[in-house]
Design an enzyme around this catalytic site. Sequence first.
Site, PDB file in Angstrom:
ATOM      1  N   GLY A 105      41.114  56.223  77.983  1.00 32.79           N
ATOM      2  CA  GLY A 105      39.882  56.074  77.610  1.00 32.79           C
ATOM      3  C   GLY A 105      39.138  54.668  77.947  1.00 32.79           C
ATOM      4  N   GLY A 107      38.659  51.437  77.820  1.00 32.01           N
ATOM      5  CA  GLY A 107      39.488  50.367  77.308  1.00 32.01           C
ATOM      6  C   GLY A 107      38.788  49.046  77.520  1.00 32.01           C
ATOM      7  N   LYS A 142      31.999  46.930  82.548  1.00 33.05           N
ATOM      8  CA  LYS A 142      33.430  46.824  82.931  1.00 33.05           C
ATOM      9  C   LYS A 142      33.525  45.420  82.549  1.00 33.05           C
ATOM     10  CE  LYS A 142      36.789  47.099  86.653  1.00 33.05           C
ATOM     11  NZ  LYS A 142      36.901  47.390  88.171  1.00 33.05           N
ATOM     12  N   ASP A 154      43.035  42.855  76.669  1.00 30.93           N
ATOM     13  CA  ASP A 154      41.939  42.250  76.047  1.00 30.93           C
ATOM     14  C   ASP A 154      40.542  42.528  76.368  1.00 30.93           C
ATOM     15  OD1 ASP A 154      41.433  41.448  78.724  1.00 30.93           O
ATOM     16  OD2 ASP A 154      42.238  39.381  78.784  1.00 30.93           O
ATOM     17  N   GLY A 155      40.451  43.631  77.137  1.00 33.47           N
ATOM     18  CA  GLY A 155      38.873  44.303  77.576  1.00 33.47           C
ATOM     19  C   GLY A 155      38.048  43.509  78.345  1.00 33.47           C
ATOM     20  N   ARG A 215      34.863  62.159  84.080  1.00 29.99           N
ATOM     21  CA  ARG A 215      35.814  61.974  84.917  1.00 29.99           C
ATOM     22  C   ARG A 215      36.782  63.455  85.050  1.00 29.99           C
ATOM     23  NH1 ARG A 215      34.792  57.331  82.570  1.00 29.99           N
ATOM     24  NH2 ARG A 215      35.544  55.368  83.835  1.00 29.99           N
ATOM     25  N   ASP A 282      41.711  59.564  86.264  1.00 32.87           N
ATOM     26  CA  ASP A 282      40.515  59.168  85.531  1.00 32.87           C
ATOM     27  C   ASP A 282      39.745  58.022  86.374  1.00 32.87           C
ATOM     28  OD1 ASP A 282      43.094  57.532  85.757  1.00 32.87           O
ATOM     29  OD2 ASP A 282      41.789  56.016  84.838  1.00 32.87           O
ATOM     30  N   ASN A 283      39.825  58.171  87.792  1.00 32.90           N
ATOM     31  CA  ASN A 283      39.140  57.567  88.722  1.00 32.90           C
ATOM     32  C   ASN A 283      38.443  58.378  89.466  1.00 32.90           C
ATOM     33  OD1 ASN A 283      39.719  54.845  87.487  1.00 32.90           O
ATOM     34  ND2 ASN A 283      41.513  54.590  89.105  1.00 32.90           N
ATOM     35  N   ASP A 292      34.863  52.398  90.456  1.00 37.64           N
ATOM     36  CA  ASP A 292      35.876  51.546  89.661  1.00 37.64           C
ATOM     37  C   ASP A 292      36.780  51.060  90.915  1.00 37.64           C
ATOM     38  OD1 ASP A 292      37.192  50.438  87.756  1.00 37.64           O
ATOM     39  OD2 ASP A 292      38.142  52.123  87.070  1.00 37.64           O
TER      40      ASP A 292
END
Length: 497
Positions: A105, A107, A142, A154-155, A215, A282-283, A292
């Site tokens: 998901g 993140g 991002k 840590d995002g 995706r 997912d990419n 990405d």
Amino acid sequence: MRADLAKRGGDAQLHPMPLSPDYRPTPRFALLGDEYGDAVEAATFPQTILRFRNDRAAATVGLNALTDDEWIAHFGRFEPLPGQPGPVAMRYHGHQFRTYNPDLGDGRGFLAAQLRERAQAASDRVASDSASEGRLLDLGTKGSGTTPWSRTADGRLTLKGGVREVLAADMLEALGVPTSRAFSLIETGEALERGDEPSPTRSAVLVRLSHSHIRFGTFQRAAFFRRADMVETLIEHSRALYHPGVAAGDVPGFLTAVVEASARLTARWVAAGFVHGVLNTDNLNVTGESFDYGPWRFLPSYEPGFTAAYFDQTGLYAFARQPEAVFWALTQLGGALKLVADADPLTDALNGFGPAYIRHLRAAFLNRLGVKSLGEAADQRLLDSSLALLREGGEAMRWEPLFFDWFAGFASSARALSGPRAALYQSKTFADFRFALFEHEPDRPERLEAPIFARPEPEEMLIDEVETIWAAIDTDDDWEPFRSKLARIDAVRRALR
């Protein structure tokens, strides 16, 4: 999600902005409901220093009139744009190096906004030769902070990672690859610890403008929970917004459209000598648009086993294995769609990937060489002879210079044969290439008048230069090499249009 986002959307005028007629907010993903995403808040950063804003991309969606302060408000502090509901962390699963991960998901990012592209923008996009006007576009982030899907991360995004994504997206766009565009890069003033690079390192938040963030893994998540209703909803949502030529309810037709778009993308990667590096499910998205960019690389020279990611120990996503990787990912999408459709027509749709890839690869090489199609047989001769010459030339025959030297075919003969690689153009393999190339008529040879073709060397994007650009930023806070590189890439884009 819808109720919460609607409430937050009412506060979107905290920071008024000049509205352009080209700004057309069209939030659609939030309408799917709470099961597809989570309302989130962006992190609060110690600093917001604007390092890059893509005014050309912003003009296509009516946001180019923002002042720098307004830009930072919306893309550094993430005050919602007018008519937008607020950030949504999208839910999805995916295969990562072919191991299924149900804990994915968004993140460290979210969907910040959806808006329509202005009608004229299709003619401005190098990679849009088959795209329709007025596409629905996403602004996705991002490095914008933690979400329910961050797990122990840590995002955040390193500034180096943001710089690399800006460079990759700009170069790919210039070379005609369907790609997201880096929209904004803002340094955020945090010291990040990373295990795979010198730490602490500088932080940033990136915004990308993309055709879709739906995706393959979005469908996989719904199938994982055996939710046929969610799979059907996602199909109709994606079909209506991104593949409207497919009839409602035609699941194999939808998969066929995704297969075709994915084959075209993969062919354009290969023709550009590009290695994505992480082709997890997912990419990859339903529009066949690259996005990405993590451990990407451009080929120095022809090397089928060339990998971009240091952790790709088996070469799963090596340069020449990218078609295989994308096809494998498509089969996982097809598996998710089996929840709502018969297997045989889905298999037929998947079996169309190979022929579509070869067809698009021929077209991509013609595009890179600046010549017109002469029919399947002649086009295939040119593709085969091009690859043979690149293979025979080894390290001396760098990937990008071949396309640069021989752009527009025979119209470049004098330039190529008197240039720095003239000695390479003496072999029997080159004679085969030249024969195949000269069969084809130049496509808009007036493009050779562009200043870039007066140079002895093409614009490349090899890792040593990327590291040099970053070193200037990291050591001396010198952004001039970065800006100069982007200006040169833009010259390539304008020359090749």
